[in-house]
Each structure stands twice: as C-alpha cells, then as structure tokens.
Design a protein around this motif. Structure first.
Motif, PDB file in Angstrom:
ATOM      1  N   LEU A  79      38.734  41.823  31.036  1.00 18.60           N
ATOM      2  CA  LEU A  79      39.652  42.135  32.131  1.00 18.60           C
ATOM      3  C   LEU A  79      40.981  42.648  31.589  1.00 18.60           C
ATOM      4  CD1 LEU A  79      40.175  42.177  35.150  1.00 18.60           C
ATOM      5  CD2 LEU A  79      40.893  39.779  35.005  1.00 18.60           C
ATOM      6  N   ALA A  80      41.457  42.068  30.495  1.00 19.37           N
ATOM      7  CA  ALA A  80      42.712  42.528  29.899  1.00 19.37           C
ATOM      8  C   ALA A  80      42.599  43.975  29.433  1.00 19.37           C
ATOM      9  CB  ALA A  80      43.099  41.622  28.732  1.00 19.37           C
ATOM     10  N   ALA A  81      41.439  44.357  28.900  1.00 18.34           N
ATOM     11  CA  ALA A  81      41.243  45.743  28.473  1.00 18.34           C
ATOM     12  C   ALA A  81      41.270  46.685  29.668  1.00 18.34           C
ATOM     13  CB  ALA A  81      39.928  45.874  27.713  1.00 18.34           C
ATOM     14  N   ALA A  82      40.609  46.293  30.766  1.00 18.47           N
ATOM     15  CA  ALA A  82      40.629  47.121  31.976  1.00 18.47           C
ATOM     16  C   ALA A  82      42.044  47.242  32.524  1.00 18.47           C
ATOM     17  CB  ALA A  82      39.693  46.528  33.028  1.00 18.47           C
ATOM     18  N   HIS A  83      42.767  46.132  32.533  1.00 20.41           N
ATOM     19  CA  HIS A  83      44.157  46.170  33.002  1.00 20.41           C
ATOM     20  C   HIS A  83      45.013  47.074  32.120  1.00 20.41           C
ATOM     21  CE1 HIS A  83      43.951  42.090  35.342  1.00 20.41           C
ATOM     22  NE2 HIS A  83      43.445  43.098  36.022  1.00 20.41           N
ATOM     23  N   GLY A  84      44.713  47.114  30.822  1.00 18.24           N
ATOM     24  CA  GLY A  84      45.472  47.968  29.918  1.00 18.24           C
ATOM     25  C   GLY A  84      45.364  49.434  30.297  1.00 18.24           C
ATOM     26  N   LEU A 124      32.898  38.436  21.721  1.00 12.07           N
ATOM     27  CA  LEU A 124      33.296  37.723  22.931  1.00 12.07           C
ATOM     28  C   LEU A 124      32.935  36.246  22.822  1.00 12.07           C
ATOM     29  CD1 LEU A 124      32.284  40.041  25.924  1.00 12.07           C
ATOM     30  CD2 LEU A 124      34.585  39.544  25.090  1.00 12.07           C
ATOM     31  N   VAL A 125      33.797  35.411  23.383  1.00 15.55           N
ATOM     32  CA  VAL A 125      33.535  33.980  23.455  1.00 15.55           C
ATOM     33  C   VAL A 125      33.593  33.588  24.923  1.00 15.55           C
ATOM     34  CG1 VAL A 125      34.259  31.682  22.743  1.00 15.55           C
ATOM     35  CG2 VAL A 125      34.575  33.620  21.190  1.00 15.55           C
ATOM     36  N   SER A 126      32.417  33.462  25.553  1.00  9.76           N
ATOM     37  CA  SER A 126      32.323  33.144  26.974  1.00  9.76           C
ATOM     38  C   SER A 126      33.266  34.059  27.751  1.00  9.76           C
ATOM     39  CB  SER A 126      32.636  31.661  27.207  1.00  9.76           C
ATOM     40  OG  SER A 126      32.413  31.315  28.555  1.00  9.76           O
ATOM     41  N   ASN A 127      33.957  33.525  28.746  1.00  7.97           N
ATOM     42  CA  ASN A 127      34.904  34.335  29.509  1.00  7.97           C
ATOM     43  C   ASN A 127      36.296  34.129  28.929  1.00  7.97           C
ATOM     44  OD1 ASN A 127      36.240  35.876  31.398  1.00  7.97           O
ATOM     45  ND2 ASN A 127      36.327  34.231  32.907  1.00  7.97           N
ATOM     46  N   TRP A 133      33.774  39.557  39.408  1.00  5.48           N
ATOM     47  CA  TRP A 133      32.529  40.175  38.937  1.00  5.48           C
ATOM     48  C   TRP A 133      32.571  40.371  37.427  1.00  5.48           C
ATOM     49  CZ3 TRP A 133      31.695  45.099  36.758  1.00  5.48           C
ATOM     50  CH2 TRP A 133      30.381  45.582  36.785  1.00  5.48           C
ATOM     51  N   LEU A 134      33.723  40.830  36.929  1.00  6.65           N
ATOM     52  CA  LEU A 134      33.853  41.073  35.495  1.00  6.65           C
ATOM     53  C   LEU A 134      33.905  39.757  34.720  1.00  6.65           C
ATOM     54  CD1 LEU A 134      34.066  43.328  33.432  1.00  6.65           C
ATOM     55  CD2 LEU A 134      36.544  43.318  33.743  1.00  6.65           C
ATOM     56  N   ALA A 135      34.568  38.750  35.281  1.00  2.00           N
ATOM     57  CA  ALA A 135      34.629  37.449  34.615  1.00  2.00           C
ATOM     58  C   ALA A 135      33.237  36.841  34.490  1.00  2.00           C
ATOM     59  CB  ALA A 135      35.553  36.507  35.382  1.00  2.00           C
ATOM     60  N   GLU A 136      32.426  36.985  35.541  1.00  2.00           N
ATOM     61  CA  GLU A 136      31.068  36.448  35.498  1.00  2.00           C
ATOM     62  C   GLU A 136      30.240  37.166  34.436  1.00  2.00           C
ATOM     63  OE1 GLU A 136      26.895  36.146  36.099  1.00  2.00           O
ATOM     64  OE2 GLU A 136      28.014  37.980  36.547  1.00  2.00           O
ATOM     65  N   ALA A 137      30.401  38.486  34.356  1.00  2.00           N
ATOM     66  CA  ALA A 137      29.672  39.250  33.343  1.00  2.00           C
ATOM     67  C   ALA A 137      30.141  38.876  31.940  1.00  2.00           C
ATOM     68  CB  ALA A 137      29.854  40.744  33.586  1.00  2.00           C
ATOM     69  N   SER A 138      31.450  38.710  31.791  1.00  2.00           N
ATOM     70  CA  SER A 138      32.004  38.354  30.485  1.00  2.00           C
ATOM     71  C   SER A 138      31.494  37.001  30.015  1.00  2.00           C
ATOM     72  CB  SER A 138      33.531  38.359  30.553  1.00  2.00           C
ATOM     73  OG  SER A 138      34.099  38.036  29.308  1.00  2.00           O
ATOM     74  N   ALA A 139      31.307  36.068  30.950  1.00  2.00           N
ATOM     75  CA  ALA A 139      30.782  34.749  30.593  1.00  2.00           C
ATOM     76  C   ALA A 139      29.376  34.856  30.015  1.00  2.00           C
ATOM     77  CB  ALA A 139      30.783  33.838  31.819  1.00  2.00           C
ATOM     78  N   ARG A 140      28.670  35.947  30.357  1.00  2.00           N
ATOM     79  CA  ARG A 140      27.332  36.195  29.806  1.00  2.00           C
ATOM     80  C   ARG A 140      27.389  37.107  28.586  1.00  2.00           C
ATOM     81  NH1 ARG A 140      24.890  39.348  32.896  1.00  2.00           N
ATOM     82  NH2 ARG A 140      26.349  39.674  34.625  1.00  2.00           N
ATOM     83  N   GLY A 141      28.611  37.370  28.096  1.00  2.00           N
ATOM     84  CA  GLY A 141      28.763  38.220  26.924  1.00  2.00           C
ATOM     85  C   GLY A 141      28.638  39.696  27.215  1.00  2.00           C
ATOM     86  N   LYS A 142      28.858  40.094  28.478  1.00  2.00           N
ATOM     87  CA  LYS A 142      28.680  41.479  28.888  1.00  2.00           C
ATOM     88  C   LYS A 142      30.006  42.100  29.327  1.00  2.00           C
ATOM     89  CE  LYS A 142      24.141  41.022  28.621  1.00  2.00           C
ATOM     90  NZ  LYS A 142      23.360  41.690  27.552  1.00  2.00           N
ATOM     91  N   PHE A 143      30.107  43.413  29.144  1.00  2.00           N
ATOM     92  CA  PHE A 143      31.211  44.193  29.693  1.00  2.00           C
ATOM     93  C   PHE A 143      30.584  45.430  30.334  1.00  2.00           C
ATOM     94  CE2 PHE A 143      35.688  46.099  28.624  1.00  2.00           C
ATOM     95  CZ  PHE A 143      35.876  46.368  29.968  1.00  2.00           C
TER      96      PHE A 143
END
Length: 252
Positions: free
Chosen positions: A24-29, A16-19, A58-68
C-alpha cells in the motif's frame, strides 16, 4: 489497456512479511507523485479496468497472502500500473528471498517530470534495497548486458560491460544494473561507495538524498537514449565508476 511508450520502474526489496504495509505504501508513493492518479482499479482477464471500492482493504488482504496484484488507474488512454511478486532466494542477490515491485508510466512530459518522485515514493514505501527507471525502448537492449553463463565470454552491445545474473551478486544491496534514474538505499550507496565528493561531483549535481538516507540519482537530464552519444558516454562512465554494480567486483 492500450500499449504505448512508457517508463518502466523496478525496485528490489526484502521479502514481504504478511501484511507489512509496504504494498500500500508503494501505491501511495505513486499517487503522491502523480496528482490526479488513483490506483483503484484491477484488470479483468480481458484487460478491462474493474473498480475497487475498498482498494486498501483488498490490497492488505492480498499482501497478507504475499501478493501484490496489479493495480491501475482505470484510464486506458493514460495507463499507470503497479504490481509485484516474490523472487526466490536461489535467484536473488546474496541468496536472500526478495520482493520486486514493477510500475509503468506513460512516457510523456508529466511522467518524466514526476519520475524521480515516483521512484522515491515506491522505493521508500517498499523499503527497497535499490531500484531504477528506464524507458521501455532501452530496457531490452540493456538486458543484453547480462552474462547467462559464468564459463562463457559475453560481449554486450555498444561497449557496455557484461553483468552477472543476480544469483551471482554477493549482496542484495548491490544493484544489478544502472538506470536512467537510480534509487540507492543507504546500504546500496555504501556497497558501491557512493558518494565520493570529488569523483561524483557530476552525479551529485543531479542527485538528492531521501528521508531514509538513500539517494535518487539521475544519470542524464532526459530519459536515457543509447543512440545519444552523450547518454551512452554517461552510462559507460557510471559503470566504470561503480564496478560493484552487476557483481563485476566484490566490495572490499
């Protein structure tokens, strides 16, 4: 959430690179492939669903921290989940840090019918190198293929080939193993020399191309069952056809 027979999906992607929008794209898939499923809940420590009114933010904020963090559909009778985490370079193919996404679906007719679409949606959303889907009852036995020491002989069950640990596989594009359903990016397909129009005619009859030039390849018509001799033979044939998988042969 209640445990039941399930399909286990894993894809391996660049770190992952920040957000970068891939979580989110994976969840949408998944949501596109499974009508009516909305991954808008997290789980409490006790395993109870908690609604996320602002899931995307919420997911974008987590992704910015390298989390899913784990998302679910909030239905304890029909649980669908997705989560992901980083994989350090020292434990990854090609010595490159990666990001792996794990999803789980009930093993029923609806999920079986949608599984290829789910795999494609998650893999393309995550921009994965490769991925696979296996029934949860098969995955542990196939894990016995892994050779944990390069210095010791290893004989997996059912005549399956021994596979190297990811850190001994020379490129992140090379799949670690096969699944019932397989996603191979364009880079992965090139690494394992797929497709060959003659040698892969049978696989191509159960394969489709993705928008990014990758492939979704179904090994058997129904979910892989190693007690089914036809399924085991199909798996053995595929391993013989693709010796690069599992790092058994270095692509030339």
């Amino acid at each position: 959430m209640t445990k039941q027979s399930s399909l286990i999906l894993i894809v391996y992607a660049p770190a992952l690179v920040s957000n970068d929008g891939r979580t989110l794209a994976a969840a949408h898939g998944i949501e596109r492939a499974l009508p009516g499923v909305r991954l808008e809940w997290e789980l409490s420590r006790a395993g109870r669903p908690i609604a996320l009114p602002q899931r995307d933010g919420w997911l974008a904020e987590a992704s910015a921290r390298g989390k899913f963090p784990l998302l679910c559909n909030g239905d304890e009778n029909y649980p669908v989940t997705v989560t992901g985490w980083g994989r350090p370079a020292g434990l990854s193919a090609g010595g490159q840090s990666q990001f792996e996404v794990h999803a789980e679906l009930p093993l029923d007719a609806a999920s079986i019918a949608a599984a290829a679409d789910v795999l494609e949606g998650v893999a393309e959303g995550a921009r994965a190198f490769w991925g696979r889907v296996l029934p949860n009852g098969v995955a542990p036995e196939m894990a016995k293929q892994i050779r944990h020491s390069m210095d010791q002989p290893h004989v997996p069950p059912r005549g399956l080939p021994a596979l190297n640990l990811p850190q001994h596989i020379p490129s992140p594009a090379i799949p670690h193993h096969l699944g019932w359903l397989n996603y191979w990016s364009a880079a992965a397909a090139q690494a394992i020399r797929f497709p060959d129009p003659v040698r892969d005619a049978d696989l191509l009859s159960r394969a489709r191309r993705t928008a990014t030039g990758g492939w979704v390849v179904r090994l058997t018509e129904t979910p892989l069952d190693l007690d089914n001799s036809a399924h085991l033979e199909a798996l053995l044939r595929a391993y013989k056809r693709f010796p690069e998988i599992g790092g058994r042969v270095t692509p030339g």
